[in-house]
Design an enzyme around this catalytic site. Structure first.
Site, mmCIF file in Angstrom:
data_model
loop_
_atom_site.group_PDB
_atom_site.id
_atom_site.type_symbol
_atom_site.label_atom_id
_atom_site.label_comp_id
_atom_site.label_asym_id
_atom_site.label_seq_id
_atom_site.Cartn_x
_atom_site.Cartn_y
_atom_site.Cartn_z
ATOM 1 N N ALA A 64 12.489 49.102 -3.772
ATOM 2 C CA ALA A 64 12.760 50.157 -2.800
ATOM 3 C C ALA A 64 11.433 50.799 -2.423
ATOM 4 C CB ALA A 64 13.698 51.187 -3.414
ATOM 5 N N GLY A 107 14.385 46.955 -6.555
ATOM 6 C CA GLY A 107 15.392 46.712 -5.516
ATOM 7 C C GLY A 107 15.283 45.311 -4.914
ATOM 8 N N GLU A 110 17.153 43.200 -7.229
ATOM 9 C CA GLU A 110 18.573 43.536 -7.037
ATOM 10 C C GLU A 110 19.107 42.928 -5.740
ATOM 11 O OE1 GLU A 110 17.526 47.682 -7.643
ATOM 12 O OE2 GLU A 110 19.023 47.821 -9.227
ATOM 13 N N GLU A 130 11.429 49.749 -12.683
ATOM 14 C CA GLU A 130 11.675 51.160 -12.351
ATOM 15 C C GLU A 130 11.299 52.095 -13.494
ATOM 16 O OE1 GLU A 130 13.817 48.647 -11.864
ATOM 17 O OE2 GLU A 130 14.762 48.833 -9.891
HETATM 18 N N1 CAA Z 1 7.178 50.909 -2.286
HETATM 19 C C1 CAA Z 1 6.225 51.277 -1.405
HETATM 20 N N2 CAA Z 1 5.047 50.655 -1.303
HETATM 21 C C2 CAA Z 1 4.812 49.596 -2.100
HETATM 22 C C3 CAA Z 1 5.764 49.159 -3.030
HETATM 23 C C4 CAA Z 1 7.000 49.863 -3.109
HETATM 24 N N3 CAA Z 1 7.971 49.493 -3.952
HETATM 25 N N4 CAA Z 1 5.241 48.102 -3.700
HETATM 26 C C5 CAA Z 1 4.004 47.887 -3.187
HETATM 27 N N5 CAA Z 1 3.748 48.787 -2.223
HETATM 28 C C6 CAA Z 1 2.508 48.899 -1.410
HETATM 29 C C7 CAA Z 1 1.362 49.495 -2.197
HETATM 30 O O1 CAA Z 1 1.446 50.901 -2.199
HETATM 31 C C8 CAA Z 1 0.178 48.966 -1.434
HETATM 32 O O2 CAA Z 1 0.020 49.720 -0.253
HETATM 33 P P1 CAA Z 1 -1.485 50.184 0.193
HETATM 34 O O3 CAA Z 1 -2.179 48.874 0.525
HETATM 35 O O4 CAA Z 1 -1.244 51.029 1.402
HETATM 36 O O5 CAA Z 1 -2.094 50.882 -0.962
HETATM 37 C C9 CAA Z 1 0.648 47.575 -0.989
HETATM 38 O O6 CAA Z 1 2.075 47.595 -1.075
HETATM 39 C C10 CAA Z 1 0.121 46.460 -1.867
HETATM 40 O O7 CAA Z 1 0.475 46.789 -3.204
HETATM 41 P P2 CAA Z 1 -0.617 46.844 -4.408
HETATM 42 O O8 CAA Z 1 -1.956 47.216 -3.885
HETATM 43 O O9 CAA Z 1 -0.037 47.690 -5.498
HETATM 44 O O10 CAA Z 1 -0.629 45.296 -4.797
HETATM 45 P P3 CAA Z 1 -0.915 44.667 -6.237
HETATM 46 O O11 CAA Z 1 -0.975 43.184 -6.007
HETATM 47 O O12 CAA Z 1 -2.058 45.338 -6.910
HETATM 48 O O13 CAA Z 1 0.405 45.004 -7.117
HETATM 49 C C11 CAA Z 1 2.775 45.170 -7.520
HETATM 50 C C12 CAA Z 1 1.641 44.461 -6.738
HETATM 51 C C13 CAA Z 1 2.651 44.871 -9.018
HETATM 52 C C14 CAA Z 1 4.084 44.609 -6.980
HETATM 53 C C15 CAA Z 1 2.682 46.697 -7.291
HETATM 54 O O14 CAA Z 1 2.582 46.952 -5.882
HETATM 55 C C16 CAA Z 1 3.877 47.476 -7.798
HETATM 56 O O15 CAA Z 1 3.983 47.705 -8.974
HETATM 57 N N6 CAA Z 1 4.785 47.882 -6.864
HETATM 58 C C17 CAA Z 1 5.922 48.722 -7.199
HETATM 59 C C18 CAA Z 1 6.988 47.940 -7.924
HETATM 60 C C19 CAA Z 1 8.134 48.862 -8.301
HETATM 61 O O16 CAA Z 1 7.979 49.799 -9.051
HETATM 62 N N7 CAA Z 1 9.352 48.576 -7.773
HETATM 63 C C20 CAA Z 1 10.526 49.369 -8.022
HETATM 64 C C21 CAA Z 1 10.717 50.400 -6.937
HETATM 65 S S1 CAA Z 1 12.034 51.543 -7.286
HETATM 66 C C22 CAA Z 1 13.449 50.690 -6.924
HETATM 67 O O17 CAA Z 1 13.428 49.565 -6.488
HETATM 68 C C23 CAA Z 1 14.733 51.458 -7.188
HETATM 69 C C24 CAA Z 1 16.001 50.690 -7.051
HETATM 70 O O18 CAA Z 1 16.545 50.183 -8.015
HETATM 71 C C25 CAA Z 1 16.666 50.599 -5.742
#
Ligand code: CAA
Length: 256
Positions: A64, A107, A110, A130
């Site tokens: 998400a 998400g 999911e 998460e």
């Molecule tokens: N939401 C918003 N932006 C996101 C995102 C997310 N879930 N995942 C990645 N991005 C964005 C980053 O902020 C970054 O943007 P900028 O270039 O503007 O800084 C861009 O995508 C690239 O990401 P990274 O620089 O972090 O890339 P990386 O290769 O170093 O890492 C990753 C990749 C491990 C996937 C890391 O981005 C990450 O941990 N992302 C979040 C994963 C996460 O926590 N997901 C769960 C979300 S909550 C949810 O999903 C709730 C639910 O159950 C519905």
């Protein structure tokens, strides 16, 4: 170019692509609204028999959109109730195949688990991270991952946020098949075309029966299956399929 959802139809297969490359296909509210509308449109489209849902090679979806909710209060989230609309994906009656490469997290994982099959690239990584951002899965992860891989493995992934590679996801029963990185989309489309060559009405009812396993006990499930099986004898495709077998020719299914 800023359209978060792209789609095209090839033969009887619809290909829907998540398209927010700058944020690893993070599932914004706008993206989810458009995705659901497109899926429901293809569910109604008589020409479409199977749907492939893909991301990019780098990310199916990284979850998400954290930016959408970082500042939200409990009441904001409760009133918006954005996750309730995901039920409409569950209600799509045509088979959906997720074509997964790269990150398939939160998400995103999911969403893949809302699909009926998951074709994964060898580079795919699955996880429910998460917990790392102070929350827990909210779009079905605790329920669907546990059903897919069992309590003890799901608990570890959900409580630690660890990512698992495609090979481990396959071994655990989360994915249908793993293919080379260059092949994941083509393979998902091939699988979709195979299913699209069968009776579409039989495929839809078979999907419904398989999904009923999560809702029904064994005896009502068997009863439900039997009635769906009998109901297929009201279709042209059953007559055509069985006649073609006896005449030793390929059937021509029409979905009626
Ligand atoms: N939401 C918003 N932006 C996101 C995102 C997310 N879930 N995942 C990645 N991005 C964005 C980053 O902020 C970054 O943007 P900028 O270039 O503007 O800084 C861009 O995508 C690239 O990401 P990274 O620089 O972090 O890339 P990386 O290769 O170093 O890492 C990753 C990749 C491990 C996937 C890391 O981005 C990450 O941990 N992302 C979040 C994963 C996460 O926590 N997901 C769960 C979300 S909550 C949810 O999903 C709730 C639910 O159950 C519905």
């Amino acid at each position: 170019m800023n359209e978060p959802i792209l789609s095209e139809v090839k033969g009887h297969v619809a290909i829907v692509t998540l398209n927010r490359p700058d944020v690893l296909n993070a599932l914004s509210v706008e993206l989810m609204d458009k995705l659901i509308a497109v899926l429901e449109g293809f569910d109604r489209d008589a020409n479409v028999r199977v749907i492939v849902l893909a991301g990019s090679e780098k990310a199916f979806a990284a979850g998400a959109d954290i930016g959408d909710m970082a500042e939200a209060s409990f009441l904001d989230m409760y009133e918006r109730n954005n996750l309730a609309r995901w039920t409409r994906i569950k209600q799509v009656r045509k088979p959906i195949i997720a074509a997964v490469s790269g990150f398939c997290l939160g998400g995103g994982c999911e969403l893949a688990m809302h699909c009926d099959m998951i074709v994964a690239s060898e580079s795919a990584q699955f996880g429910q991270p998460e917990i790392n951002i102070g929350v827990m899965p909210g779009a079905g992860g605790t329920q669907r991952l546990t059903r897919a891989i069992g309590k003890f493995r799901a608990m570890e992934l959900i409580l630690t946020g660890r990512f698992i590679p495609a090979a481990e996801a396959y071994e655990a029963g989360l994915v249908t098949k793993v293919v080379a990185k260059e092949q994941f989309l083509a393979e998902a489309i091939r699988l979709a075309e195979t299913i699209a060559s069968k009776s579409p009405v039989a495929a839809r009812l078979a999907k419904e029966a398989v999904l009923a396993v999560d809702e029904l006990g064994l005896t009502p499930g068997l009863d439900y299956e039997r009635k769906l099986f009998y109901s297929l004898f009201a279709t042209f495709d059953q007559k055509e399929g069985m006649k073609a077998f006896l005449e030793k020719r390929k059937p021509r299914f029409e979905g009626k």
